[in-house]
Write a protein that holds these residues in place. Structure first.
Motif, short mmCIF file in Angstrom:
data_model
loop_
_atom_site.label_atom_id
_atom_site.label_comp_id
_atom_site.label_asym_id
_atom_site.label_seq_id
_atom_site.Cartn_x
_atom_site.Cartn_y
_atom_site.Cartn_z
N GLN A 284 3.09 9.16 -1.14
CA GLN A 284 3.88 8.25 -1.97
C GLN A 284 3.25 8.08 -3.35
O GLN A 284 3.95 8.01 -4.36
CB GLN A 284 4.04 6.90 -1.28
N LEU A 285 1.91 8.01 -3.38
CA LEU A 285 1.21 7.92 -4.66
C LEU A 285 1.50 9.17 -5.50
O LEU A 285 1.74 9.08 -6.71
CB LEU A 285 -0.30 7.78 -4.43
N HIS B 72 -4.87 -1.87 -4.60
CA HIS B 72 -4.80 -2.08 -3.15
C HIS B 72 -4.64 -0.74 -2.43
O HIS B 72 -5.24 -0.51 -1.38
CB HIS B 72 -3.64 -3.00 -2.79
N THR B 73 -3.82 0.13 -3.01
CA THR B 73 -3.62 1.46 -2.42
C THR B 73 -4.94 2.22 -2.35
O THR B 73 -5.25 2.86 -1.34
CB THR B 73 -2.59 2.25 -3.26
N GLY C 168 -4.83 4.60 -8.26
CA GLY C 168 -4.45 4.67 -6.84
C GLY C 168 -5.45 5.35 -5.93
O GLY C 168 -5.32 5.26 -4.71
N TYR D 190 0.85 -1.19 0.00
CA TYR D 190 0.00 0.00 0.00
C TYR D 190 0.89 1.25 0.00
O TYR D 190 1.90 1.29 0.70
CB TYR D 190 -0.89 0.05 1.24
N LEU D 191 0.50 2.24 -0.76
CA LEU D 191 1.17 3.53 -0.72
C LEU D 191 0.35 4.52 0.08
O LEU D 191 -0.88 4.46 0.09
CB LEU D 191 1.36 4.08 -2.14
N THR D 192 1.02 5.44 0.74
CA THR D 192 0.31 6.59 1.32
C THR D 192 -0.02 7.53 0.16
O THR D 192 0.50 7.38 -0.96
CB THR D 192 1.19 7.33 2.33
N SER E 283 -6.95 1.00 0.49
CA SER E 283 -6.39 1.48 1.75
C SER E 283 -6.75 2.94 2.01
O SER E 283 -7.15 3.31 3.12
CB SER E 283 -4.86 1.32 1.72
N ASP F 152 -1.08 -3.24 -7.39
CA ASP F 152 -0.96 -2.72 -6.02
C ASP F 152 -1.52 -1.30 -5.90
O ASP F 152 -1.81 -0.85 -4.78
CB ASP F 152 0.51 -2.75 -5.57
N LEU F 153 -1.69 -0.62 -7.00
CA LEU F 153 -2.34 0.69 -6.94
C LEU F 153 -3.82 0.53 -6.60
O LEU F 153 -4.42 1.39 -5.96
CB LEU F 153 -2.18 1.43 -8.28
#
Length: 365
Positions: free
Chosen positions: A162-163, A299-300, A183, A157-159, A303, A296-297
């Motif tokens: 970070q994104l 998933h980000t 994201g 996960y990115l904050t 989150s 994973d974006l």
């Protein structure tokens, strides 16, 4: 015929049945958890399972299954048809449905060394093939087969910061907008790539997800979303503004994201714009992993939605999951704060003069 024991890598004992096939070659069936089960299979082999009268081999039902698979999205259909042709038919196509046993199927899965996802796919195909051959659901030997353990892969996960760093590390406005869309709002890659300009609502912050762009045999093919249903998803205002700027002056039926040839954008692979963006972003913030997949974006996005108070039904709808249970199963780690809230509620409930050890309040029986 003979029965012998052997050890798995983890030390567990399994049993095998050795026997001679009709063509004279020696072989065995493995994976029996007890000697009794191996003995039962040995008895079946000695008796010889006879096919039903006029029963066709399973390969005769391949066209019927291919017709079923045509309802799937193009990408999924292509993967399943390849597996049917390369794995299932070579193994089972010559067999009659009534002669196939659960132990044979288990031995196939154990001995081929398939990973969890490949085993699940191949078992699904065999089960459907047997169904096409008229095997009752209760008698289907594919039921209750033990699959390999799922390879655990930590979700990344990115904050939002970070994104933002990752998006800024792309080298085109289009790729920057794509990173932000994936994201923050969570569509699948194919769903985002399959968008047209007209799918962006002019009246509110929504996008119409109704088709998916997949690459099948090096050609972009359009099909339905994964669950076959369309949906409207919410997008942040800044993402809508960027999309409107990106598409200004273009035809409404044109793809929202354009490939170099003017068609639908392909998923990045290998040394691509996305790979370069990750490496550049990692130099700015080493907590942005270079192994971050494009998925994973998504998933980000889940989150970020949860951390900003979105309830499970909203997250389910945005991601296009069939049920809220599916969303919870996939993202249970994101709802730990809900567990903390439940703990606080329990503490409040049971602290008002109650004896938690006995379950009785003061003076009450």
């Amino acid at each position: 015929m003979s029965i012998s024991a052997y050890k798995l890598k983890d030390g567990t004992t399994r049993y095998r049945v050795r026997f001679t096939k009709p063509d004279g070659t020696r072989t065995d069936e493995r994976g029996f958890k007890t000697k009794a089960l191996a003995g039962k299979r040995e008895a079946e082999l000695k008796l010889g399972a006879a096919p039903k009268a006029n029963e066709a081999p399973l390969r005769a039902f391949k066209p019927r299954l291919e017709k079923r698979l045509s309802r799937r999205t193009p990408g999924t259909q292509d993967v399943y048809l390849k597996a049917l042709t390369n794995h299932v038919i070579p193994q089972w196509g010559h067999r009659r449905a009534s002669t196939i046993t659960r132990q044979e199927v288990q031995s196939w899965i154990d001995n081929e060394g398939y990973g969890r996802s490949v085993a699940t796919r191949n078992l699904s195909l065999l089960k459907q093939l047997l169904d096409c051959a008229g095997v009752d659901k209760a008698d289907n030997p594919v039921s209750y087969i033990d699959k390999p353990d799922r390879a655990r892969r930590e979700k990344l996960y990115l904050t939002f910061d970070q994104l933002e760093t990752l998006a800024s590390a792309t080298r085109t406005r289009q790729h920057e907008v794509m990173v932000y869309l994936l994201g923050t709002s969570g569509p699948r890659w194919g769903e985002a790539a399959g968008l047209r300009i007209k799918d962006l609502s002019p009246n509110d912050n929504t996008l119409h997800i109704w088709q998916s762009a997949s690459v099948v045999r090096n050609e972009v093919v359009l099909g339905r979303p994964k669950n076959g249903k369309d949906r409207w998803i919410s997008i942040p205002t800044f993402v809508k503004d960027m999309l409107q700027e990106l598409t200004r002056g273009r035809a409404q039926n044109a793809p929202l994201f354009l490939s170099h040839d003017g068609g639908y954008l392909r998923r990045p692979k290998g040394r691509s714009w996305y790979d370069g963006a990750k490496k550049r972003a990692n130099k700015i913030d080493q907590n942005i992993p270079t192994q971050l997949r494009i998925h994973d974006l998504r998933h980000t996005a889940a989150s970020l939605m949860v951390s900003n108070g979105a309830n499970i039904k909203v997250v389910q709808h945005q991601l296009g999951h069939a049920t809220a249970t599916e969303t919870l199963d996939r993202y249970s780690d994101l709802f730990r704060e809900d567990l903390s809230s439940a703990t606080s509620a329990f503490d409040s409930l049971f602290s008002g003069g109650q004896d938690v050890g006995t379950g009785h309040s003061d003076g009450a029986v």
